[in-house]
Enzyme design. Structure first.
Site, PDB file in Angstrom:
ATOM      1  N   HIS A   1      26.991  44.538  56.044  1.00  0.00           N
ATOM      2  CA  HIS A   1      27.184  43.789  54.709  1.00  0.00           C
ATOM      3  C   HIS A   1      26.117  44.088  53.865  1.00  0.00           C
ATOM      4  O   HIS A   1      24.909  44.099  53.991  1.00  0.00           O
ATOM      5  CB  HIS A   1      27.136  42.247  55.048  1.00  0.00           C
ATOM      6  CG  HIS A   1      27.881  41.545  53.941  1.00  0.00           C
ATOM      7  ND1 HIS A   1      27.434  41.110  52.722  1.00  0.00           N
ATOM      8  CD2 HIS A   1      29.251  41.312  53.773  1.00  0.00           C
ATOM      9  CE1 HIS A   1      28.246  40.554  51.968  1.00  0.00           C
ATOM     10  NE2 HIS A   1      29.522  40.554  52.744  1.00  0.00           N
TER      11      HIS A   1
ATOM     12  N   ASP B   1      35.323  40.503  58.387  1.00  0.00           N
ATOM     13  CA  ASP B   1      36.387  41.248  58.519  1.00  0.00           C
ATOM     14  C   ASP B   1      36.392  41.569  60.052  1.00  0.00           C
ATOM     15  O   ASP B   1      37.367  41.774  60.603  1.00  0.00           O
ATOM     16  CB  ASP B   1      36.294  42.496  57.880  1.00  0.00           C
ATOM     17  CG  ASP B   1      36.676  42.419  56.292  1.00  0.00           C
ATOM     18  OD1 ASP B   1      35.992  42.756  55.539  1.00  0.00           O
ATOM     19  OD2 ASP B   1      37.617  41.348  55.975  1.00  0.00           O
TER      20      ASP B   1
END
Ligand code: SDX
Length: 436
Positions: free
Chosen positions: A307, A364
């Protein structure tokens, strides 16, 4: 703490002011850097650049903290519905029960579409991606509300509350109609008795011969999914919404652009890519061990991991991992993909390659397992992300549209092309003469 930042450049000393946020984040204010020094900052991907000040969401990536309007995501996920968090993000406060009932009624009242919108579904190719359809139809939807899409922010803001409720409600219908059009099924309408998410699932899956009413567990799992996607500060798609809004564009056009940005596999498209990754690992008879080696060698990417901001565990992934376990057991299902995901996580969290790069599961990584268990087709996963993100996009559009100091987003660049060259050869000039 220093009151300014000092810059020494070309034999001169400069003092740059600081902007300090309510969580003590420090921004070096470079708004007049070029005027003072002739130089610009350079930050490809904006990893070190603040584009605005915002009061909607706070993230501490190092500590894995996520808060909406000051409330911790863990508490919101535990105590609220998606609509209550949508109200918090869009209107700036958690609703009282009375306000929530009124909001829920307005959302339900808006769950219809002008019949002209239905005809759009007839002209998309059968294999058109649902995200392409959603982005197109959100702009098309705005055409039915000229009072909200004047591209005069002052006028458009007069209809902000109505537009916000309308978009939060209708995005479900657009998604459900996209699914049913692809399945060759007639469109289904909402039921007054069903809450937001259960109604969406009803509109998605109901059959003419029997009503589809989701179990409370299934509806809760998807409602939690929407809640955990509701906003995430200046991510790629939200920054796109703000960029488009900064030019004066209306809410519908700005959100349509946000949907396009979300579609990319590095962003919201990752939830589809995670399931495809897990399915291919399962098909190869691998438990994840071989795949981790491929990811480390760079021949594969561990989708759902890593991320730009979280250098710790994404708090949303933690909650979604548990929710995936719960919804599968409540449905009496097993999903090998969950076992593989857990194995990948176990291997990655103890492997120096991932530890050194601070790569952890993100929102996700587990979300697709929940969507699969519910029966959402993979090509609709990012549409689910868009339904969840709608309140955030709306609130960020308002921050731009209502700020009298908003300037159009127009970054600079460092040019690295050809320098001035002698004009082209005679042949070209004679050609131009001939064509003149
Ligand atoms: C979302 O911004 C948001 O808030 C987004 C989001 C939201 O709610 O809006 O949280 C939603 O988009 C989550 C992210 C979903 N995307 C993925 O899961 C795709 C896989 N992840 C990566 O592509 C990547 O981690 C990004 C795009 C998410 C972040 O990329 P960065 O910050 O630009 O990091 P990078 O590409 O520079 O990687 C740094 C290093 C590199 O290795 P080296 O060159 O240093 O050797 O880490 C490696 C990368 O190769 N790396 C990975 C990896 N992610 C980064 N290696 C293997 N697998 C991965 N997933």
């Amino acid at each position: 703490m220093d009151k300014t930042a000092k810059l020494s450049y070309n034999g001169k000393e400069y003092e740059l002011p600081l902007i300090v946020g309510t969580e003590n984040e420090v921004g070096i204010d470079v708004r007049d850097l070029r005027a003072k020094t002739g130089a610009i900052t350079y930050d490809e991907g904006y990893a070190n650049t603040g584009s605005c000040q915002s009061s909607i969401t706070y993230i501490d990536g190092e500590k894995g903290i996520l808060r909406h309007r000051g409330y911790a995501i863990e508490e919101l996920a535990d105590k609220c519905s998606f609509l209550a968090v949508a109200h918090l993000i869009v209107h700036g406060k958690l609703p009282t029960q009375q306000e929530l009932d009124a909001f829920r009624f307005d959302v339900h009242k808006n769950c219809t579409l002008h019949t002209g919108m239905h005809r759009h579904y007839e002209v998309f190719p059968a294999d058109a991606h649902p995200m392409a359809i959603l982005s197109s139809l959100l702009n098309a939807l705005g055409c039915y509300y000229p009072q909200m899409t004047s591209n005069n922010h002052k006028r458009d803001l007069e209809h902000y509350e109505e537009a916000a409720t309308l978009l939060i409600s209708k995005v479900r219908l657009l998604a459900a109609m996209t699914y049913r059009a692809k399945m060759g099924m007639p469109f289904a309408y909402p039921k007054r008795s069903l809450p937001y998410t259960a109604n969406f699932l009803h509109m998605m899956f109901t059959e003419h011969y029997e009503d589809y009413l989701p179990t409370p567990e299934v509806a809760h799992a998807l409602d939690l999914f929407f809640l955990l996607h509701a906003d995430h500060e200046q991510n790629c798609s939200t920054s796109t919404v703000r960029m488009v809004a900064s030019g004066g564009a209306n809410l519908f056009a700005s959100i349509s652009a946000g949907v396009s940005a979300l579609w990319g596999p590095s962003h919201g498209g990752a939830n589809m890519a995670v399931i495809e990754m897990l399915e291919s690992i399962e098909k190869d008879g691998d438990d994840g061990t071989r795949f981790i080696e491929a990811a480390k060698s760079g021949t594969a990417r561990l989708m759902g991991f890593g991320h730009r901001v979280y250098k710790n565990y994404d708090p949303r992934a933690k909650i979604l991992g548990l929710a995936a376990e719960n919804v599968l057991s409540q449905m009496g299902k097993r999903d090998k993909k969950l076992d593989i995901a857990r194995k990948l996580e176990e291997l990655a969290l103890t492997d120096p390659y991932f530890i050194e790069r601070k790569l952890y599961p993100n929102v996700d990584f587990y979300s697709g397992i929940i969507l699969s268990a519910i029966g959402i087709p993979t090509n609709m996963f990012t549409v689910m992300f868009a339904i969840g993100r709608m309140p955030g996009w709306i609130a960020h559009w308002k921050e731009v549209a209502s700020n009298p100091k908003t300037k159009i987003y127009r970054p600079r660049q460092v040019y690295n092309g050809e320098v001035l060259r002698k004009y082209a050869c005679d042949y070209t000039s004679s050609l131009l003469r001939v064509n003149r």
